[in-house]
Design a protein around this motif. Structure first.
Motif, PDB file in Angstrom:
ATOM      1  N   ALA A  53      21.922 -58.854  -4.645  1.00  0.00           N
ATOM      2  CA  ALA A  53      22.160 -59.746  -3.925  1.00  0.00           C
ATOM      3  C   ALA A  53      21.104 -60.421  -3.519  1.00  0.00           C
ATOM      4  N   PRO A  54      20.904 -61.776  -3.557  1.00  0.00           N
ATOM      5  CA  PRO A  54      20.056 -62.326  -2.697  1.00  0.00           C
ATOM      6  C   PRO A  54      19.749 -61.932  -1.147  1.00  0.00           C
ATOM      7  N   VAL A  55      18.730 -61.622  -0.374  1.00  0.00           N
ATOM      8  CA  VAL A  55      18.560 -61.427   0.905  1.00  0.00           C
ATOM      9  C   VAL A  55      17.391 -62.334   1.435  1.00  0.00           C
ATOM     10  N   GLU A  56      17.383 -62.769   2.420  1.00  0.00           N
ATOM     11  CA  GLU A  56      16.424 -63.495   3.133  1.00  0.00           C
ATOM     12  C   GLU A  56      15.413 -62.544   4.062  1.00  0.00           C
ATOM     13  N   LYS A  58      12.656 -66.601  -2.726  1.00  0.00           N
ATOM     14  CA  LYS A  58      11.896 -66.577  -1.588  1.00  0.00           C
ATOM     15  C   LYS A  58      11.890 -65.548  -0.313  1.00  0.00           C
ATOM     16  N   ALA A  59      12.016 -64.448  -0.687  1.00  0.00           N
ATOM     17  CA  ALA A  59      12.972 -64.138   0.654  1.00  0.00           C
ATOM     18  C   ALA A  59      11.281 -63.809   1.345  1.00  0.00           C
ATOM     19  N   ILE A  60      11.826 -63.024   2.448  1.00  0.00           N
ATOM     20  CA  ILE A  60      10.262 -62.646   3.667  1.00  0.00           C
ATOM     21  C   ILE A  60      10.505 -60.984   2.903  1.00  0.00           C
ATOM     22  N   VAL A  61       9.672 -60.533   2.790  1.00  0.00           N
ATOM     23  CA  VAL A  61       9.441 -59.209   2.549  1.00  0.00           C
ATOM     24  C   VAL A  61       8.362 -58.683   3.626  1.00  0.00           C
ATOM     25  N   LEU A  62       9.010 -57.326   3.984  1.00  0.00           N
ATOM     26  CA  LEU A  62       8.046 -56.615   5.406  1.00  0.00           C
ATOM     27  C   LEU A  62       8.011 -55.672   5.469  1.00  0.00           C
ATOM     28  N   PRO A  63       7.166 -54.775   4.562  1.00  0.00           N
ATOM     29  CA  PRO A  63       6.298 -53.986   4.529  1.00  0.00           C
ATOM     30  C   PRO A  63       6.037 -52.848   5.517  1.00  0.00           C
ATOM     31  N   LEU A  64       6.816 -51.647   6.041  1.00  0.00           N
ATOM     32  CA  LEU A  64       6.238 -50.535   6.631  1.00  0.00           C
ATOM     33  C   LEU A  64       5.616 -49.376   5.938  1.00  0.00           C
ATOM     34  N   THR A  99       1.844 -67.343   9.837  1.00  0.00           N
ATOM     35  CA  THR A  99       2.612 -68.311   8.761  1.00  0.00           C
ATOM     36  C   THR A  99       3.873 -68.249   9.586  1.00  0.00           C
ATOM     37  N   PRO A 100       3.980 -69.438   9.034  1.00  0.00           N
ATOM     38  CA  PRO A 100       6.031 -69.343   9.741  1.00  0.00           C
ATOM     39  C   PRO A 100       6.969 -68.428   9.781  1.00  0.00           C
ATOM     40  N   GLU A 101       7.063 -68.136   7.876  1.00  0.00           N
ATOM     41  CA  GLU A 101       7.366 -66.743   8.002  1.00  0.00           C
ATOM     42  C   GLU A 101       7.551 -65.780   8.917  1.00  0.00           C
ATOM     43  N   GLY A 102       5.983 -65.499   9.336  1.00  0.00           N
ATOM     44  CA  GLY A 102       5.297 -64.003  10.139  1.00  0.00           C
ATOM     45  C   GLY A 102       6.597 -64.794  11.604  1.00  0.00           C
ATOM     46  N   VAL A 103       6.196 -66.051  11.946  1.00  0.00           N
ATOM     47  CA  VAL A 103       7.409 -66.135  13.216  1.00  0.00           C
ATOM     48  C   VAL A 103       8.566 -65.913  13.350  1.00  0.00           C
ATOM     49  N   ARG A 104       8.932 -66.314  12.178  1.00  0.00           N
ATOM     50  CA  ARG A 104      10.750 -66.156  11.538  1.00  0.00           C
ATOM     51  C   ARG A 104      10.683 -64.934  12.150  1.00  0.00           C
ATOM     52  N   ARG A 119      12.250 -59.448  17.254  1.00  0.00           N
ATOM     53  CA  ARG A 119      12.796 -59.570  19.222  1.00  0.00           C
ATOM     54  C   ARG A 119      14.109 -59.223  19.467  1.00  0.00           C
ATOM     55  N   ALA A 120      14.855 -60.544  18.658  1.00  0.00           N
ATOM     56  CA  ALA A 120      16.163 -60.435  19.185  1.00  0.00           C
ATOM     57  C   ALA A 120      17.082 -59.131  19.076  1.00  0.00           C
TER      58      ALA A 120
END
Length: 290
Positions: free
Chosen positions: A66-69, A94-100, A151-156, A162-163
């Motif tokens: 299922a899709p994730v944000e 169009k999700a944000i992908v954050l590779p660690l 990018t706006p996605e990076g800010v989001r 942080r939250a």
């Protein structure tokens, strides 16, 4: 509340899944069949320094269906190509992908795999281990996340983490985000793994390795336009707790595949063998002992 996928709930991924779940987000962890079954049956146990384990129950699956944000990718670099098969591109859209991941070479691979998603440059400095599938322990209070926020996605993404209580630093340039970590991780990982010892003992065994490794990593970063303070990196490594082991050393001692190319490869490729002499020497030592 956001829908979050975590590919690879090991030490880093399990920590992220636990902290985001505790912050109220809808978390799905994607793992091997065995690990997904363990977490489904027993939950995800997470222990922070000085605290009792907390058990949560994220949705755990061998494939993302299922899709994730936001998708956090926290697998070893050696496992990346196999792991992304568990997350179809059509599900991400169009999700944000954050590779660690360690290293720098995974970004173009992931952007080719997920062309409609926004793949951000990111890194994390944390000491966490997976004792068994679904059992994660954070070994020290350090858990510093860095995200490229050009990018706006990076800010989001930065605001979201942080939250959730994580320490998040940002920089608009993705090469800076990646090389700031690699310029520390490369000498730390190579020194401890090449000496087959925690950092204090490694410095005693191979004192001649540290400064050249630091200088070569800083020079490689400069090739990519990133300015690294070599003195500060050396001081940081020397100030680490004496018993601290790099993840590469842990992998070697456990008989797992090493992320040697992901960590040392970018330095050697940026400088060439003639200038990355100590990095090449230590890499050959590690390969010879593996």
């Amino acid at each position: 509340m956001a829908s979050i996928g975590v590919l690879g709930p090991g030490g880093v991924g399990g920590l992220i899944a636990a902290r985001l779940g505790a912050a109220g987000h809808e978390v799905t962890v994607v793992a091997t069949e065995r690990t997904a079954a363990e977490i489904t049956a027993h939950g995800l146990s997470f222990q922070a320094p000085g605290a009792a384990p907390v058990v949560s129950h994220p949705d755990a699956r061998p494939w993302l269906t299922a899709p994730v944000e936001v998708l956090v990718i926290a697998v070893k670099a050696t496992e990346l190509l196999a792991a992304v098969q568990r997350v179809p591109a059509a599900v991400l859209d169009k999700a944000i992908v954050l590779p660690l991941l360690n290293g720098i070479d995974h970004l173009p691979v992931l952007r080719a795999s997920y062309p409609r998603a926004t793949v951000l440059a990111a890194s994390i400095a944390v000491e966490a281990v997976r004792h068994r599938p679904g059992a994660i322990e954070q070994l020290s209070t350090m858990a510093d996340l860095a995200i490229a926020d050009g990018t706006p996605e990076g800010v989001r993404a930065a605001e979201l983490f942080r939250a959730a209580g994580l320490t998040v630093g940002t920089h608009p340039d993705e090469q800076t985000v990646l090389w700031r970590k690699l310029s520390f991780l490369d000498p730390f990982a190579l020194l401890t793994t090449g000496a087959d010892a925690p950092i204090e003992e490694a410095l005693r065994r191979k004192p001649e390795w540290l400064r050249p490794l630091v200088d070569e990593a800083a020079a490689a970063a400069a090739v990519h336009g990133v300015d690294i303070n070599a003195d500060a990196v050396e001081s940081r490594i020397r100030s680490l707790p004496g018993t601290m082991r790099s993840s590469m050393l842990r992998d070697r001692q456990a008989g797992r595949a090493l992320e040697l190319d992901a960590i040392a490869g970018p330095v050697i490729r940026a400088l060439g063998h003639a200038k990355a002499t100590t990095t090449v020497e230590v890499a050959r030592t590690i390969l010879g002992n593996s």
